[in-house]
Design a protein around this motif. Structure first.
Motif, PDB file in Angstrom:
ATOM      1  N   SER A 121      16.423   8.869  -7.309  1.00  0.00           N
ATOM      2  CA  SER A 121      15.260   9.713  -7.597  1.00  0.00           C
ATOM      3  C   SER A 121      13.967   9.098  -7.061  1.00  0.00           C
ATOM      4  CB  SER A 121      15.121   9.916  -9.098  1.00  0.00           C
ATOM      5  OG  SER A 121      14.910   8.662  -9.692  1.00  0.00           O
ATOM      6  N   LEU A 122      13.866   7.774  -7.132  1.00  0.00           N
ATOM      7  CA  LEU A 122      12.637   7.152  -6.659  1.00  0.00           C
ATOM      8  C   LEU A 122      12.501   7.384  -5.164  1.00  0.00           C
ATOM      9  CD1 LEU A 122      10.238   5.618  -7.566  1.00  0.00           C
ATOM     10  CD2 LEU A 122      11.468   3.481  -7.385  1.00  0.00           C
ATOM     11  N   ILE A 123      13.644   7.300  -4.484  1.00  0.00           N
ATOM     12  CA  ILE A 123      13.576   7.480  -3.031  1.00  0.00           C
ATOM     13  C   ILE A 123      13.234   8.927  -2.707  1.00  0.00           C
ATOM     14  CG2 ILE A 123      15.985   8.031  -2.414  1.00  0.00           C
ATOM     15  CD1 ILE A 123      14.007   5.361  -0.679  1.00  0.00           C
ATOM     16  N   THR A 124      13.633   9.850  -3.590  1.00  0.00           N
ATOM     17  CA  THR A 124      13.274  11.259  -3.305  1.00  0.00           C
ATOM     18  C   THR A 124      11.764  11.450  -3.414  1.00  0.00           C
ATOM     19  OG1 THR A 124      13.636  11.803  -5.606  1.00  0.00           O
ATOM     20  CG2 THR A 124      15.440  12.284  -4.095  1.00  0.00           C
ATOM     21  N   LEU A 125      11.110  10.624  -4.248  1.00  0.00           N
ATOM     22  CA  LEU A 125       9.653  10.739  -4.337  1.00  0.00           C
ATOM     23  C   LEU A 125       8.972  10.201  -3.073  1.00  0.00           C
ATOM     24  CD1 LEU A 125       8.791   9.651  -8.004  1.00  0.00           C
ATOM     25  CD2 LEU A 125       8.745  11.929  -7.032  1.00  0.00           C
ATOM     26  N   VAL A 126       9.569   9.169  -2.507  1.00  0.00           N
ATOM     27  CA  VAL A 126       8.929   8.543  -1.344  1.00  0.00           C
ATOM     28  C   VAL A 126       9.256   9.299  -0.063  1.00  0.00           C
ATOM     29  CG1 VAL A 126       8.636   6.376  -0.078  1.00  0.00           C
ATOM     30  CG2 VAL A 126       9.127   6.324  -2.517  1.00  0.00           C
ATOM     31  N   GLN A 127      10.490   9.900  -0.036  1.00  0.00           N
ATOM     32  CA  GLN A 127      11.004  10.490   1.209  1.00  0.00           C
ATOM     33  C   GLN A 127      10.009  11.415   1.935  1.00  0.00           C
ATOM     34  OE1 GLN A 127      14.378   9.345   1.589  1.00  0.00           O
ATOM     35  NE2 GLN A 127      13.808   9.664   3.717  1.00  0.00           N
ATOM     36  N   PRO A 128       9.375  12.379   1.202  1.00  0.00           N
ATOM     37  CA  PRO A 128       8.512  13.333   1.921  1.00  0.00           C
ATOM     38  C   PRO A 128       7.366  12.635   2.656  1.00  0.00           C
ATOM     39  CG  PRO A 128       8.722  13.924  -0.409  1.00  0.00           C
ATOM     40  CD  PRO A 128       9.431  12.638  -0.233  1.00  0.00           C
ATOM     41  N   GLU A 129       6.927  11.497   2.144  1.00  0.00           N
ATOM     42  CA  GLU A 129       5.762  10.852   2.754  1.00  0.00           C
ATOM     43  C   GLU A 129       6.158   9.909   3.887  1.00  0.00           C
ATOM     44  OE1 GLU A 129       3.171  12.089   1.463  1.00  0.00           O
ATOM     45  OE2 GLU A 129       4.030  12.837  -0.404  1.00  0.00           O
ATOM     46  N   LEU A 130       7.499   9.658   4.045  1.00  0.00           N
ATOM     47  CA  LEU A 130       7.911   8.594   4.969  1.00  0.00           C
ATOM     48  C   LEU A 130       7.443   8.785   6.413  1.00  0.00           C
ATOM     49  CD1 LEU A 130      11.413   7.200   4.072  1.00  0.00           C
ATOM     50  CD2 LEU A 130       9.290   5.965   4.338  1.00  0.00           C
ATOM     51  N   LYS A 179      -7.662   1.313   2.150  1.00  0.00           N
ATOM     52  CA  LYS A 179      -6.527   1.926   2.862  1.00  0.00           C
ATOM     53  C   LYS A 179      -5.326   0.985   2.902  1.00  0.00           C
ATOM     54  CE  LYS A 179      -9.180   5.136   5.615  1.00  0.00           C
ATOM     55  NZ  LYS A 179      -9.622   5.559   6.939  1.00  0.00           N
ATOM     56  N   LEU A 180      -5.595  -0.294   3.189  1.00  0.00           N
ATOM     57  CA  LEU A 180      -4.476  -1.238   3.251  1.00  0.00           C
ATOM     58  C   LEU A 180      -3.845  -1.411   1.872  1.00  0.00           C
ATOM     59  CD1 LEU A 180      -5.887  -3.932   5.680  1.00  0.00           C
ATOM     60  CD2 LEU A 180      -4.074  -2.298   6.119  1.00  0.00           C
ATOM     61  N   ALA A 181      -4.665  -1.334   0.819  1.00  0.00           N
ATOM     62  CA  ALA A 181      -4.098  -1.464  -0.530  1.00  0.00           C
ATOM     63  C   ALA A 181      -3.154  -0.297  -0.812  1.00  0.00           C
ATOM     64  CB  ALA A 181      -5.221  -1.491  -1.556  1.00  0.00           C
ATOM     65  N   VAL A 182      -3.557   0.893  -0.358  1.00  0.00           N
ATOM     66  CA  VAL A 182      -2.697   2.065  -0.564  1.00  0.00           C
ATOM     67  C   VAL A 182      -1.377   1.881   0.200  1.00  0.00           C
ATOM     68  CG1 VAL A 182      -2.467   4.536  -0.144  1.00  0.00           C
ATOM     69  CG2 VAL A 182      -4.643   3.611  -0.956  1.00  0.00           C
ATOM     70  N   LEU A 183      -1.490   1.460   1.454  1.00  0.00           N
ATOM     71  CA  LEU A 183      -0.270   1.285   2.263  1.00  0.00           C
ATOM     72  C   LEU A 183       0.621   0.195   1.669  1.00  0.00           C
ATOM     73  CD1 LEU A 183      -1.677   1.591   5.889  1.00  0.00           C
ATOM     74  CD2 LEU A 183      -0.464   3.290   4.546  1.00  0.00           C
ATOM     75  N   LYS A 184      -0.021  -0.860   1.168  1.00  0.00           N
ATOM     76  CA  LYS A 184       0.763  -1.948   0.580  1.00  0.00           C
ATOM     77  C   LYS A 184       1.491  -1.444  -0.671  1.00  0.00           C
ATOM     78  CE  LYS A 184       0.109  -6.418  -1.710  1.00  0.00           C
ATOM     79  NZ  LYS A 184      -0.876  -7.379  -2.207  1.00  0.00           N
ATOM     80  N   ALA A 185       0.771  -0.648  -1.490  1.00  0.00           N
ATOM     81  CA  ALA A 185       1.394  -0.133  -2.716  1.00  0.00           C
ATOM     82  C   ALA A 185       2.593   0.736  -2.365  1.00  0.00           C
ATOM     83  CB  ALA A 185       0.369   0.669  -3.512  1.00  0.00           C
ATOM     84  N   TRP A 186       2.419   1.630  -1.364  1.00  0.00           N
ATOM     85  CA  TRP A 186       3.541   2.475  -0.952  1.00  0.00           C
ATOM     86  C   TRP A 186       4.697   1.616  -0.435  1.00  0.00           C
ATOM     87  CZ3 TRP A 186       4.864   7.296  -1.834  1.00  0.00           C
ATOM     88  CH2 TRP A 186       3.859   8.220  -2.206  1.00  0.00           C
ATOM     89  N   ALA A 187       4.344   0.566   0.300  1.00  0.00           N
ATOM     90  CA  ALA A 187       5.397  -0.303   0.841  1.00  0.00           C
ATOM     91  C   ALA A 187       6.184  -0.931  -0.305  1.00  0.00           C
ATOM     92  CB  ALA A 187       4.765  -1.385   1.715  1.00  0.00           C
ATOM     93  N   GLU A 188       5.459  -1.377  -1.322  1.00  0.00           N
ATOM     94  CA  GLU A 188       6.152  -2.023  -2.450  1.00  0.00           C
ATOM     95  C   GLU A 188       7.051  -1.026  -3.179  1.00  0.00           C
ATOM     96  OE1 GLU A 188       2.730  -3.588  -4.422  1.00  0.00           O
ATOM     97  OE2 GLU A 188       2.913  -5.564  -3.486  1.00  0.00           O
ATOM     98  N   VAL A 189       6.534   0.202  -3.356  1.00  0.00           N
ATOM     99  CA  VAL A 189       7.345   1.227  -4.029  1.00  0.00           C
ATOM    100  C   VAL A 189       8.594   1.525  -3.196  1.00  0.00           C
ATOM    101  CG1 VAL A 189       7.407   3.647  -4.726  1.00  0.00           C
ATOM    102  CG2 VAL A 189       5.390   2.263  -5.234  1.00  0.00           C
ATOM    103  N   TYR A 190       8.403   1.627  -1.891  1.00  0.00           N
ATOM    104  CA  TYR A 190       9.531   1.948  -1.001  1.00  0.00           C
ATOM    105  C   TYR A 190      10.586   0.833  -1.050  1.00  0.00           C
ATOM    106  CZ  TYR A 190      12.053   2.986   3.347  1.00  0.00           C
ATOM    107  OH  TYR A 190      13.034   3.261   4.266  1.00  0.00           O
ATOM    108  N   ILE A 191      10.111  -0.416  -1.079  1.00  0.00           N
ATOM    109  CA  ILE A 191      11.066  -1.543  -1.130  1.00  0.00           C
ATOM    110  C   ILE A 191      11.904  -1.448  -2.395  1.00  0.00           C
ATOM    111  CG2 ILE A 191      11.224  -4.067  -1.337  1.00  0.00           C
ATOM    112  CD1 ILE A 191       8.597  -4.178   0.358  1.00  0.00           C
ATOM    113  N   VAL A 192      11.242  -1.178  -3.536  1.00  0.00           N
ATOM    114  CA  VAL A 192      11.977  -1.064  -4.806  1.00  0.00           C
ATOM    115  C   VAL A 192      12.943   0.125  -4.757  1.00  0.00           C
ATOM    116  CG1 VAL A 192      11.745  -0.598  -7.261  1.00  0.00           C
ATOM    117  CG2 VAL A 192      10.162  -2.157  -6.155  1.00  0.00           C
TER     118      VAL A 192
END
Length: 1683
Positions: free
Chosen positions: A1468-1477, A1419-1432
């Protein structure tokens, strides 16, 4: 020595030197000649040939020693084959005359032997050129064979072997004569002669068809007889002969069959013949079957061990493919061996036979078959087990009909079961995750078959089945929890069957013992389940007498196994355990006394078994949970333990009253008691020392024991270096597991699981495949000896004296064999005690104690048993060490000096010479300096005693010890010692291998003593160095592998001290040849040496190894097989070429080493191979990229052979590729068609994992080398300048292909390595532009492959650690900016979305296979991956917002920059992350909250929430901490970004949160939002929530930045600083910090500290950035205040 280096012998120089040095001078000249003849100009040689022949033939009659005659013969033969052959017949006649000579004196012998050697060499080199003269030569040799002594017999037989080799089929007329004369010598008194005969006959059978047709049975009988009373060397040689002859009889060689019409033997006949030897020994054949069944007379163990080796040779010669085709037949034959009544006459014999059969299976199935074939073999074994089990069930169900033979069948079947199940377990364990098809295919029914054996009537079979299950679970960890559940369920259902209670509890215990090998563990609740089952069994044991014993044993076994799960599980059950332990034993002495009068023999048996079980569980607790051993717990443990000690004294009377069958149970109690006491600090039971020591001493002095049982510990307590005296180097051979049976002490090598069921859950001792506890009688004595060593240092001097005197008395009382046994045990105990004293740094005691000890030890130095003499020498050295007084040492040394000066018998000379060596070894250098001169002079004199090889061996061994321990003080004695060593090397017959081994040891010790001086150029140093080199050359050429190994380590030392003087061009090829030796020690030595050479001179090593391949035309290396390099596994060579010669192909030495990794099982050897390849890779990979990448690709290609895959679709165009998602998986799976005709073993999974690691290392090495490796344009231009240039970027498609193959393999370890490689590739190549399409990067074309490689890692059944790794790769891929099309990005993005759903599912939802912290990790790996994607995403967005201004200025340029057409719209990348924020932000905050709580110091432990946090459970808190530590930093950064972007306006209505989370998380959430669970949720306003969030972020940051650990990755520090920077960007935070000045001051002081302690400029820039923010803030506040 330089004078010896001339084509002709320098006779003037020879005449000028002293008599003693001449042999060395001559040998040195012959060595030079040997090298120079091959390279010299033919005309030069022909000019000087006449003179050379004269000189060489002259040497024949100068009585040359063994190494000299060998070289002399080689040179003469080489001279004739290079020069003219006119006079060869004259020389041959001269030799024949010498051989015919009637002179039988000892002085003439060396001349005769030299002539014999020359004859052999001529025929071997020139063969048919001498054709006409051979009958006369052969007759001549055979005639003299009859009258020769043993050295002559060996030499003549070796010559005959060479004659046969040189002439091939042309010598047919003499074959029968040679056979008749040689076969009678196969049972010669001398072992060296037996070896020579075996080798000669092995050569003969190549051409002599009658040996494997008409004479086949006789050859077999002969071999069996030759194995009686044989040594290891003979067993190896004879088994090679027997195995090869049998294989040839079955499948004759093509050429010989074509010449004659031959009747081939059938497989049944051949196997039947071999079985006779295994079952009957050498006593000839029985014609009628009836007599076979009358069991009588024991099988000779040496014969059985020899025949076992012959089976392996037989199968190896026929090869892997033959075994694959005939495996079922072979398996049933081998298993029948062990069910035969003759193989299992006594229990120990049965264990020995099982060991032999297991060895045959392991050595063939384990090394000759590839992974696919091994899976097929496992199916066959399953069927065999099923068939046996059906037969057993039939007998058991048919119990009413009184059939006696049925019971015998069941008893025999247990041994078959043990062998089959052990091999099945070993197979699955070696296949690891690649064995999953075996479990998943219902038709095989592996699990059903194995679990059915858990109900077998015999305990041995049940234990073997449990062990097999453990192997399966360790190989396939996802099966562990289901297995446990299934066993628990069956145990509950079948509570009334004694076999089921026993079998299923064995299985559960075995599985629990395997958990430590599965990194992901098992769910915490399983511990509770085991405790409740065990309690239930113990509680109900008394209800039913038919089950009492089994239930008691099972209950305690399970509790013992539970302890192996470690403190984190046991902590919860400890109070209950302490209570159970207390209740098993009587509470008081009164109860103990009362107990004696009660009960019958059965209740006593159950009681004793119960107490033994309880003590065993305690021992397991103490061994596995040392952290829980507080003083209080130890005190509570001592109550039952003291009671057990008191009980020991009552047991004899109980046994008297109730019968001797209780003896075993009583012994088990003692064993368990000794075991646990040895683990506890002796201080805790010092009150009971007297009673305890009485028991211990009685135990090992065999007071109450009529059997002469000896301990097995003596060898391990003697020094490892003494193995040459004890023969214990056999422990270091490939045949260790069967050779152990032939060691002299009792029950050696008879380890078996049924001797001690608790070993099923313990860790296996290193180097063993299956735990093999020794029989109870031996184990108890071993345990008593070990405990004696622990207790002795804490005993008063008075008691020490009493015991030592008592020992002397015991030895005196006993007679004959019993005396030997008692002495062995006493000596082991004394050694154990002295070792304990040395470790505790305590002394032996006053004068009378020493005197008593000394008398005991000195008496044994004259004992005829070599092991006792060895132990006595060792004890003497240890005594000197613990007494540590010069006068005492002087007295001991003087005693031995006097003894050696007067003694003439072998025994006392060997014992006392070893005593001197041991004194020096333990008191070393300075302490024994004054005795050095006397010791050395005496030992040098003894070493020259040519009449007794034994005295020479022991004295040289001691000399080596003295050289080793004296160091520089020995420098004055180097020259005399060295000259003695050389003289002996040149004169001692090669058959005295032990003497040569000790000479090798001495040589190595001298080299170490002279050390770095060896580089010097002074006259004396040059002489010493050349003497050392001559010594190395002689030992290198010896026929014994141990001597060769010693030579290699000498050369290795020389290379370390004087690298310029070691000739690598000859050393490296010889090492390469040894890599295929059949002797483990030699392979080890060769690899260890290569490892050292590769560290300094990898390039030269590889080059010289390749020269071996180039010279393959040479006769000696004719075996070297150069096959065209075929891709795929086809280019690997068959394992069985180990016995033929080295096989170096284009892949060079590296290829051979990779091939060895597939065959070798020895840990030390494999780790050295890894290191050697690592050194080569570091030095050569960057220069020689395509070669190394090809190697790795070749090894990894085997992955794709395992999965049946479609061929590579090359014709598809890019577009259809993108549309069709399913086809990604078939990309890159097969790599060229494997050539099926080649017998070969595809690389095994462990080798493939190593290759994937190598790939990552290559990428890393290139990174430090040249920029062009990561720049396509640069690489191409450099390639144009020089086509030889090679760059990594040009191999990108191969890199991706390899990573893909690894990441999609069956093996989990390989998937991890593949994902790691993929991540490295993405990180390093993400920004490399594609020169032909500006604005694009080169990784774009591999999108489909990356997606396909990642997809399987997110499937439902993937282990958490792989999914966690894949998340990392996903975030790296998404964040790398490679992908330009939103649809393509979605593929990978969807994988992350699916795993986010899993995270939101909450704690208790998924069915758990692994321990809870595995879920935490995922679970933490998933959250970390999302965090990294969001930062980028935020970074891209921010850059896009600041960009447009610049674009306006340069509109003209922009129009022809067609790169921007395809670029991702910036948001566009942020549009992918936005729904999950919304969900993400909540989970991120929860994770941070957990992290903050987990980093609290230990004293706040009570403040942690009792039922864990959002993502961890309280039980797995320790492992969870690590996972949080890995992932908090990006999450912190992401939270800061999110808060900043929403301007802190996002309030969390708790209802939403509650709706999105399941119940289990609601409470956690309420804690997370800082609410006490009882308060109504709406009390917090937005500013308060924001304040809490801010405090959380600042708290985590400050806590971390206060003291970042030095090993902390820089990324964590930068993430943390960036988070602070982002946070301070938002007005809300600024206001907050400006108001709370303390916070600002705190922050600044932490940042100041960070600035001073962390170097990287990136960190320092970030720090200054944050400080700027704080200053701005404070200034702004001041402004406001001023306004």
């Amino acid at each position: 020595m330089e004078l010896a280096h001339s084509l002709l012998l320098n006779e003037e120089a020879l005449a000028q030197i002293t008599e003693a040095k001449r042999p060395v001078f001559i040998f040195e000249w012959l060595r030079f000649l040997d090298k120079v003849l091959v390279a010299a100009n033919k005309t030069d040689v022909k000019e000087k040939q006449k003179k050379l022949v004269e000189q060489l033939t002259g040497l024949i009659s100068s009585s040359p020693g063994p190494p000299t005659r060998k070289l002399l013969a080689k040179n003469l033969a080489a001279l004739y084959s290079i020069g003219d052959t006119f006079t060869v017949f004259q020389t041959l006649d001269k030799c024949n005359d010498i051989i015919k000579s009637k002179d039988d004196t000892a002085a003439y012998l060396p001349t005769k032997l030299a002539a014999v050697a020359c004859v052999g060499a001529f025929y071997e080199k020139m063969g048919r050129m001498l054709g006409s003269s051979f009958p006369e030569t052969v007759n001549n040799l055979l005639k003299s064979l009859k009258s020769a002594e043993s050295q002559g017999r060996s030499e003549i037989l070796m010559s005959l072997q060479k004659v046969l080799n040189g002439l091939g089929g042309a010598a047919a007329s003499c074959h029968r004569d040679i056979y008749k004369n040689a076969r009678s010598l196969l049972t010669d008194r001398s072992m060296a002669v037996r070896c020579a005969v075996a080798k000669c006959l092995l050569e003969l059978q190549n051409e002599a068809v009658f040996m494997w047709t008409a004479e086949l049975e006789n050859v077999a009988t002969l071999c069996f007889k030759a194995l009686e009373n044989s040594n290891y060397g003979v067993r190896v040689a004879v088994s090679k002969l027997l195995g090869t002859v049998m294989a040839t009889a079955l499948i004759p060689k093509q050429a010989t069959v074509m010449r004659q019409n031959v009747k081939r033997a059938t497989l049944e006949e051949v196997l039947e013949l071999m079985a006779t030897g295994f079952l009957r020994g050498g006593s000839g054949f029985l014609k009628s079957g009836g007599e076979m069944l009358k069991v009588g007379g024991s099988v000779n163990r040496e014969v059985r061990v020899g025949v076992t080796q012959a089976y392996v040779v037989f199968v190896t010669t026929l090869g892997g493919q033959w075994l694959e085709r005939n495996f079922a037949t072979f398996l049933s034959h081998v298993l029948d061996l062990v069910s035969h009544p003759r193989a299992t006459q006594t229990h120990v014999e049965a264990v020995y036979s099982r060991r032999c059969v297991s060895f045959i299976l392991r050595a063939t199935v384990g090394s000759l078959l590839g992974e696919k074939a091994q899976i097929a073999a496992a199916k066959d074994i399953c069927q065999a087990i099923g068939k046996q089990m059906k037969a057993v069930e039939a007998v058991v169900n048919d119990a009413n009909s009184e059939n006696k033979s049925g019971a015998a069948d069941v008893a025999a079947s247990q041994h078959v079961m043990v062998c089959a199940l052990q091999e099945l377990g070993s197979l699955v364990q070696s296949l690891n995750a690649t064995a999953s098809p075996l479990i998943q295919e219902p038709s095989i029914g592996l699990l059903e078959t194995v679990t059915s054996v858990l109900l077998h009537p015999s305990m041995a079979a049940r234990l073997a089945a449990a062990w097999c299950l453990r192997c399966v679970a360790v190989a396939l960890p996802f099966q562990l929890t289901p297995f446990l559940d299934r066993c628990a369920e069956r145990l509950n259902n079948l509570k009334t069957s004694p076999e089921a209670v026993s079998g299923y509890s064995f299985a559960m215990a075995a599985l629990l013992g395997g958990v430590h090998q599965c990194p992901l563990g098992i769910p915490h609740a399983k511990g509770k389940m085991v405790v409740s089952i065990a309690e239930d069994l113990l509680r109900t044991a008394a209800q039913n007498s038919r089950l009492s014993l089994q239930r008691t044993q099972a209950g305690w076994l399970l509790l013992g196994a539970l302890m192996t799960l470690g403190p984190s599980v046991v902590r919860y059950h400890l109070p209950k355990m302490l209570l159970l332990w207390r209740n098993v034993f009587p509470r008081s002495l009164k109860e103990l006394e009362a107990e004696k009068a009660r009960g019958d023999s059965f209740t006593w048996q159950v009681t004793l078994e119960g107490r033994a079980g309880a003590l065993c569980a305690m021992r397991s607790f103490v061994a596995h949970c040392p952290e829980l051993l507080t003083e209080d717990v130890i005190r509570k443990l001592m109550t039952p333990i003291e009671c057990a000690m008191t009980m020991m004294s009552h047991i004899p009377s109980v046994i008297k009253a109730h019968g001797a069958h209780l003896k075993a149970s009583a012994a088990m109690v003692r064993l368990r008691l000794y075991d646990i006491l040895a683990l506890l600090p002796p201080k805790t039971y010092e009150g009971s020392f007297n009673a305890l020591l009485r028991e211990l001493v009685a135990e090992f002095t065999l007071t109450d024991n009529s059997a002469n049982t000896t301990t097995s510990l003596l060898r391990s307590l003697c020094h490892y270096d003494d193995s040459v005296l004890l023969g214990s180097w056999l422990q270091e051979t490939d045949h260790k597991s069967i050779e152990d049976q032939l060691q002299p002490n009792s029950a050696s090598g008879s380890g078996a699981l049924e001797h001690d069921p608790s070993s099923i859950y313990l860790r296996i001792p290193a180097g063993e495949a299956v735990p093999g506890p020794l029989p109870l009688g031996v184990s108890v004595i071993d345990a008593s000896v070990a405990l004696f060593g622990v207790v002795f240092p804490h005993v008063s001097y008075k008691h020490r004296l009493q015991m030592l005197d008592h020992f002397a008395e015991c030895v005196k009382q006993a007679k004959g064999v019993r005396q030997q046994a008692v002495q062995l045990n006493i000596f082991t105990a004394v050694l154990s005690a002295l070792k304990g004293l040395a470790e505790n740094k305590s002394t032996l005691g006053p004068e009378e104690v020493r005197k008593s000890a000394l008398t005991l030890v000195m008496g044994a130095l004259d004992n005829p048993n070599p092991i006792l003499r060895c132990a006595a020498g060792e004890a003497l050295g240890r005594m000197a060490q613990v007494v540590g007084e010069a006068s005492f040492i002087a007295r001991m040394a003087q005693y031995s000096f006097d003894k050696l000066k007067s003694a003439r018998d072998v025994v006392s000379r060997t014992g006392h010479s070893l005593a001197l060596g041991c004194l020096h070894r333990y008191v070393g250098g300075i302490g024994s300096g004054q005795h050095l001169k006397t010791s050395v002079s005496i030992l040098l004199a003894l070493a020259q005693d040519g009449t007794s090889p034994e005295v020479q061996t022991w004295s040289l061994h001691s000399l080596a010890l003295i050289v080793d321990s004296s160091g520089p003080m020995y420098r004055g004695y180097v020259e005399p010692t060295l000259s003695l060593v050389l003289t002996l090397l040149l004169t001692v017959p090669p058959s005295h291998t032990e003497v040569h081994q000790c000479l090798g040891r001495c040589l190595g010790a001298i080299i170490t003593t002279v050390g770095p001086e060896l580089q010097g150029n002074g006259a004396t140093i040059s002489t010493i160095r050349s003497s050392c080199l001559v010594g190395c050359a002689i030992t290198q050429d010896h026929s014994d592998s141990l001597v060769q190994a010693a030579a290699i380590s000498c050369l290795q030392q020389l290379h370390m001290f004087a690298p310029r003087h070691v000739n690598l061009s000859s050393l490296v090829p010889s090492l390469c040849v040894h890599l295929c030796s059949s002797h483990l020690l030699l392979r080890r030595a060769a690899v260890a040496c290569l490892r050292q050479l590769a560290q300094r001179e990898a390039a030269e090593v590889c080059e010289y190894a390749m020269s071996l391949a180039k010279n393959a035309g040479d006769k000696e290396n004719s075996v070297i097989n150069i096959n065209p390099f075929a891709p795929g596994a086809g280019s690997r060579r068959d394992a069985h070429s180990r016995h033929q010669g080295v096989n170096i192909t284009e892949t060079g030495l590296e290829g051979v080493l990779f091939g060895m990794l597939d065959r070798e099982t020895d840990r030390k050897l494999c780790s050295d191979i890894h290191d050697t390849l690592g050194h080569m890779l570091s030095s050569l990979a960057v220069e020689n990229l395509s070669h190394w990448l090809m190697l790795c690709k070749d090894v990894l290609a085997a992955s794709s052979d395992m999965s049946t895959a479609a061929p590579l679709g090359g014709g598809k165009d890019e577009e259809s590729e993108k549309k069709d998602e399913m086809d990604d998986d078939t990309m890159f799976t097969t790599l060229g068609e494997e050539d099926k005709s080649k017998p070969s073993v595809a690389p095994r999974w462990a080798t493939r994992v190593f290759a994937a690691d190598c790939l990552c290392r290559v990428i890393m090495l290139c990174e430090n080398a040249n920029k062009a490796h990561f720049d396509l344009a640069l690489a191409r231009s450099a390639r144009l300048k020089n086509p030889k240039n090679d760059f990594l970027v040009l191999h990108l498609s191969d890199l991706i292909r390899m990573a893909f193959m690894a990441a999609t393999d069956h093996s989990n370890q390989l998937r991890m390595a593949g994902l790691q490689a993929l991540e490295d590739i993405i990180k390093k190549f993400a920004s490399v532009p594609e020169p032909e399409f500006p604005g694009h990067v080169i990784l774009e074309q591999y999108q489909a492959n990356v997606g396909a490689a990642l997809r399987p890692a997110f499937s439902q059944d993937t282990p958490s650690d792989i999914t966690a790794k894949a998340c990392q790769v996903c975030s790296a891929w998404i964040g790398s900016g490679v992908v330009s099309d939103l649809n393509d990005l979605r593929r990978v993005h969807n994988l992350l979305v699916s795993s986010l759903d899993k995270v939101q599912a909450g704690k208790g939802s998924s069915s758990q296979l692994y321990r809870e912290s595995a879920t935490t990790m995922e679970k933490l790996a998933v959250l970390k991956a999302w965090a990294e994607v969001y930062i980028v995403a935020m970074k891209i967005k921010k850059e896009a917002e600041t960009k447009p201004k610049r674009v306006l200025k340069s509109t003209e340029e922009d129009e022809d920059d067609f790169g921007t057409v395809d670029e991702l719209p910036p948001d566009s990348l942020i549009t992918l992350v936005q729904p999950e924020l919304p969900a993400l932000s909540r989970l991120w905050l929860a994770a941070l909250k957990d992290y903050a709580l987990l980093t609290l110091p230990a004293e706040f432990a009570t403040q942690l929430p009792p039922d864990g946090g959002a993502f961890y459970t309280p039980e797995t808190i320790d492992t969870a901490r690590l996972h949080y530590r890995n992932s908090w930093a990006p999450i912190l950064h992401a939270v800061a970004l999110w808060l900043n972007s929403t301007g802190f306006s996002a309030s969390e209505s708790t209802e939403e949160t509650a709706a999105a989370m399941p119940n289990s998380q609601k409470r956690a959430t309420s804690i997370m939002l800082n609410q006490t669970p009882g308060t109504p949720p709406t009390t917090k306003s937005l500013p308060e929530i924001n304040k809490d969030r801010m405090h959380l972020i600042l708290g985590v940051s400050i806590q971390f930045l206060c003291s970042p650990r030095p090993e902390e990755p820089v990324e964590h520090v930068t993430s943390c600083l960036q988070a602070l920077h982002t946070l301070l960007d938002s007005p809300c935070a600024r206001i907050h910090i400006a108001e709370d000045q303390l916070l600002g001051v705190e922050l600044l002081s932490v940042l100041h500290r960070l600035l001073l302690t962390w170097d990287p400029p990136s960190v320092q820039l970030l720090v200054t950035g944050v400080v700027q923010q704080i200053m701005k803030m404070i200034l702004r506040k001041k402004k406001i205040q001023l306004l």
